[in-house]
Enzyme design. Structure first.
Site, PDB file in Angstrom:
ATOM      1  N   TYR A  53       0.822  -1.220   0.000  1.00  0.00           N
ATOM      2  CA  TYR A  53       0.000   0.000   0.000  1.00  0.00           C
ATOM      3  C   TYR A  53       0.851   1.263   0.000  1.00  0.00           C
ATOM      4  CZ  TYR A  53      -4.125  -2.867   0.544  1.00  0.00           C
ATOM      5  OH  TYR A  53      -5.111  -3.769   0.330  1.00  0.00           O
ATOM      6  N   TYR A 103     -11.904  -7.699   6.865  1.00  0.00           N
ATOM      7  CA  TYR A 103     -10.756  -7.750   5.952  1.00  0.00           C
ATOM      8  C   TYR A 103     -10.454  -9.214   5.631  1.00  0.00           C
ATOM      9  CZ  TYR A 103      -6.235  -7.509   3.807  1.00  0.00           C
ATOM     10  OH  TYR A 103      -5.211  -7.666   2.905  1.00  0.00           O
ATOM     11  N   LYS A 162      -0.996 -16.693   8.060  1.00  0.00           N
ATOM     12  CA  LYS A 162      -0.143 -15.842   8.888  1.00  0.00           C
ATOM     13  C   LYS A 162       0.792 -16.604   9.849  1.00  0.00           C
ATOM     14  CE  LYS A 162      -1.961 -11.371   8.158  1.00  0.00           C
ATOM     15  NZ  LYS A 162      -3.298 -10.939   7.796  1.00  0.00           N
ATOM     16  N   ASP A 213     -12.668 -16.953   8.740  1.00  0.00           N
ATOM     17  CA  ASP A 213     -11.335 -16.531   8.320  1.00  0.00           C
ATOM     18  C   ASP A 213     -10.516 -16.284   9.586  1.00  0.00           C
ATOM     19  OD1 ASP A 213      -9.066 -15.208   7.556  1.00  0.00           O
ATOM     20  OD2 ASP A 213     -10.067 -13.803   6.195  1.00  0.00           O
TER      21      ASP A 213
HETATM   22  C1  PLP Z   1      -3.863 -10.963   6.399  1.00  0.00           C
HETATM   23  C2  PLP Z   1      -5.227 -11.509   6.237  1.00  0.00           C
HETATM   24  C3  PLP Z   1      -5.644 -12.107   5.033  1.00  0.00           C
HETATM   25  C4  PLP Z   1      -4.761 -12.149   3.806  1.00  0.00           C
HETATM   26  O1  PLP Z   1      -3.602 -12.881   3.994  1.00  0.00           O
HETATM   27  P1  PLP Z   1      -2.332 -12.618   3.039  1.00  0.00           P
HETATM   28  O2  PLP Z   1      -1.364 -13.675   3.465  1.00  0.00           O
HETATM   29  O3  PLP Z   1      -1.876 -11.230   3.319  1.00  0.00           O
HETATM   30  O4  PLP Z   1      -2.805 -12.793   1.634  1.00  0.00           O
HETATM   31  C5  PLP Z   1      -6.910 -12.614   4.985  1.00  0.00           C
HETATM   32  N1  PLP Z   1      -7.741 -12.560   6.032  1.00  0.00           N
HETATM   33  C6  PLP Z   1      -7.378 -12.009   7.206  1.00  0.00           C
HETATM   34  C7  PLP Z   1      -8.333 -12.003   8.351  1.00  0.00           C
HETATM   35  C8  PLP Z   1      -6.111 -11.451   7.346  1.00  0.00           C
HETATM   36  O5  PLP Z   1      -5.765 -10.870   8.503  1.00  0.00           O
END
Ligand code: PLP
Length: 430
Positions: free
Chosen positions: A18, A145, A275, A246
């Site tokens: 970004y 997100y 992550k 997620d």
């Molecule tokens: C960081 C994140 C993503 C995306 O993961 P990337 O490895 O950056 O593509 C998706 N969902 C959540 C909740 C996140 O925190």
């Protein structure tokens, strides 16, 4: 080792997350990292408050993670996953199946969080095709997100992700009001009204609900009430809609539970993790689902799940993930996260008294200071580095999610730096 010309080249040629190419903010050269510290090219050490965006939970340069990598490297660094399997992938998927809710039995290995989210959404689409229906709408929450690729972006908060920029390009999904009841608040049943109304009106067209359980991360670092998540699960069951959790940010202990869904005692139909999966060493993510969803997808007209990245199941990433999960299974994270939470409650919450501060909240190893005015990123970043800490604020949020192994004195230094930062009006936009 790192010259002025390297910095200049970076500024002129390299995109960072970004950023603008016209007048990028300065980047700080890091040449080594150890435990909870980052080492700058000029030799200064910074206490890391970010875990490199939720990932480096065991700290940097961890001997066991390094050893797992070296061991795998001496066997093979990569091999295609089509028609081939390997010990590290099997060991990793065994652990994932074991650590996640019992019904989640089938694992898809993805290269990044965003890809894991794309995969989860494609799973939901193909699941309905397998049931002879076409369902292409997702219901999600405002302030969410889910990543930066197209399908993921289409379920991110419409304002934060500037859906207006992509009108006509991104599919339009349904957004319920962001939960307003905080994690520790008294539950108010009305908080669920908007979601419940959308579900009632649109359930026939919904492929799935997708959300971040309990903690909305990059969309605002908000912690919502577990009852909300329970209501979502009940509602999905009532209408027969799939639930995608997620847990890419929340997974692997960050919120004080291994997975944030545990705060509500629920299990999703599809789960995304990423992550912290490799302890911050390599990019790897996974999407897990139930036998029923997997079988239904496999009975869809395509006859298989339509996804397969080139570097799927990369052995180096799998091997280091196995070791990271083994470290978690040894259980120290529970005391570490509880200790961080306790210290954040004692030391960060009092920053509520600052006139700059709108709210301070803590959950597990996450501490968030929400300010009234947006931060002046360049000034604040510079200040934090001058204080010997690495904290990366955005918008009106200054937040900490340190490696679980951080020492109490180092965490105190992070908190004190935030306290000091709040005293300078120039750190904020008016
Ligand atoms: C960081 C994140 C993503 C995306 O993961 P990337 O490895 O950056 O593509 C998706 N969902 C959540 C909740 C996140 O925190």
């Amino acid at each position: 080792m790192f010259t002025q010309s390297d910095i200049e080249f970076d500024r002129q040629h390299i995109w960072h997350p970004y950023t603008s190419m016209l007048d990028p903010l300065p980047c700080y050269p890091v040449v080594a990292a150890q435990g909870y510290q980052l080492q700058l090219a000029d030799g200064r050490q910074l206490v890391d408050g970010m875990s490199s965006w939720w990932a480096a939970i065991h700290g940097y340069n961890h001997p066991r993670l390094n050893q797992a990598l070296q061991q795998q490297m001496s066997q093979m660094s990569h091999v295609m996953f089509g028609g081939i399997t390997h010990p590290s992938a099997v060991a990793l998927c065994r652990k994932l199946v074991e650590m996640t809710p019992a019904a989640l039995e089938c694992v898809f290995l993805a290269d990044s969080g965003s890809v894991a989210v794309e995969v989860s959404m494609k799973m939901a689409l193909q699941y309905w095709l397998g049931r002879g229906e076409t369902r292409q709408t997702f219901l999600t929450l405002k302030r969410g997100y889910h990543g930066d690729t197209s399908a993921a972006m289409s379920v991110c908060d419409p304002d934060n992700s500037m859906h207006s920029l992509w009108r006509g390009y991104l599919p339009e999904h349904l957004f319920a009001a962001a939960p307003a009841c905080g994690f520790d608040d008294i539950w108010d049943e009305r908080d669920f009204d908007d979601f419940s109304r959308l579900m009632e009106q649109h359930h026939h067209q919904l492929a799935a609900v997708i959300l971040e359980p309990i903690v909305q991360g990059a969309g605002g670092m908000r912690f919502y009430h577990p009852r909300y998540l329970q209501r979502v699960r009940e509602c999905c069951d009532r209408y027969g809609v799939l639930l995608i959790a997620d847990e890419i940010a929340t997974g692997f202990g960050r919120t004080g539970k291994l997975f944030a869904c545990e705060h509500a005692g629920i299990a999703p139909d599809i789960l995304c993790v990423g992550k912290a999966l490799t302890g911050g060493t390599l990019t790897l993510a996974a999407t897990l689902t139930t036998r029923e969803v997997a079988d239904t997808i496999s009975r869809s007209p395509a006859g298989c799940f339509m996804h397969g990245p080139t570097f799927m199941g990369n052995p180096l990433a799998c091997a280091v993930a196995v070791e990271s999960l083994a470290l978690l299974q040894e259980g120290d994270w529970q005391t570490q996260v509880a200790t961080i939470e306790q210290q954040l409650r004692e030391q960060l919450l009092p920053l509520r008294a600052s006139p700059q501060v709108a709210e301070v909240r803590v959950l597990g190893a996450i501490g968030v200071v929400e300010t009234h005015s947006p931060v002046n990123m360049a000034a604040l970043q510079h200040f934090f580095v001058s204080q010997g800490v690495w904290i990366r604020p955005f918008g009106r949020l200054i937040y900490l999610m340190p490696p679980y192994i951080i020492a109490p004195a180092a965490l105190k230094k992070l908190v004190q730096s935030i306290g000091a930062a709040l005293e300078h009006p120039l750190h904020f936009k008016s």
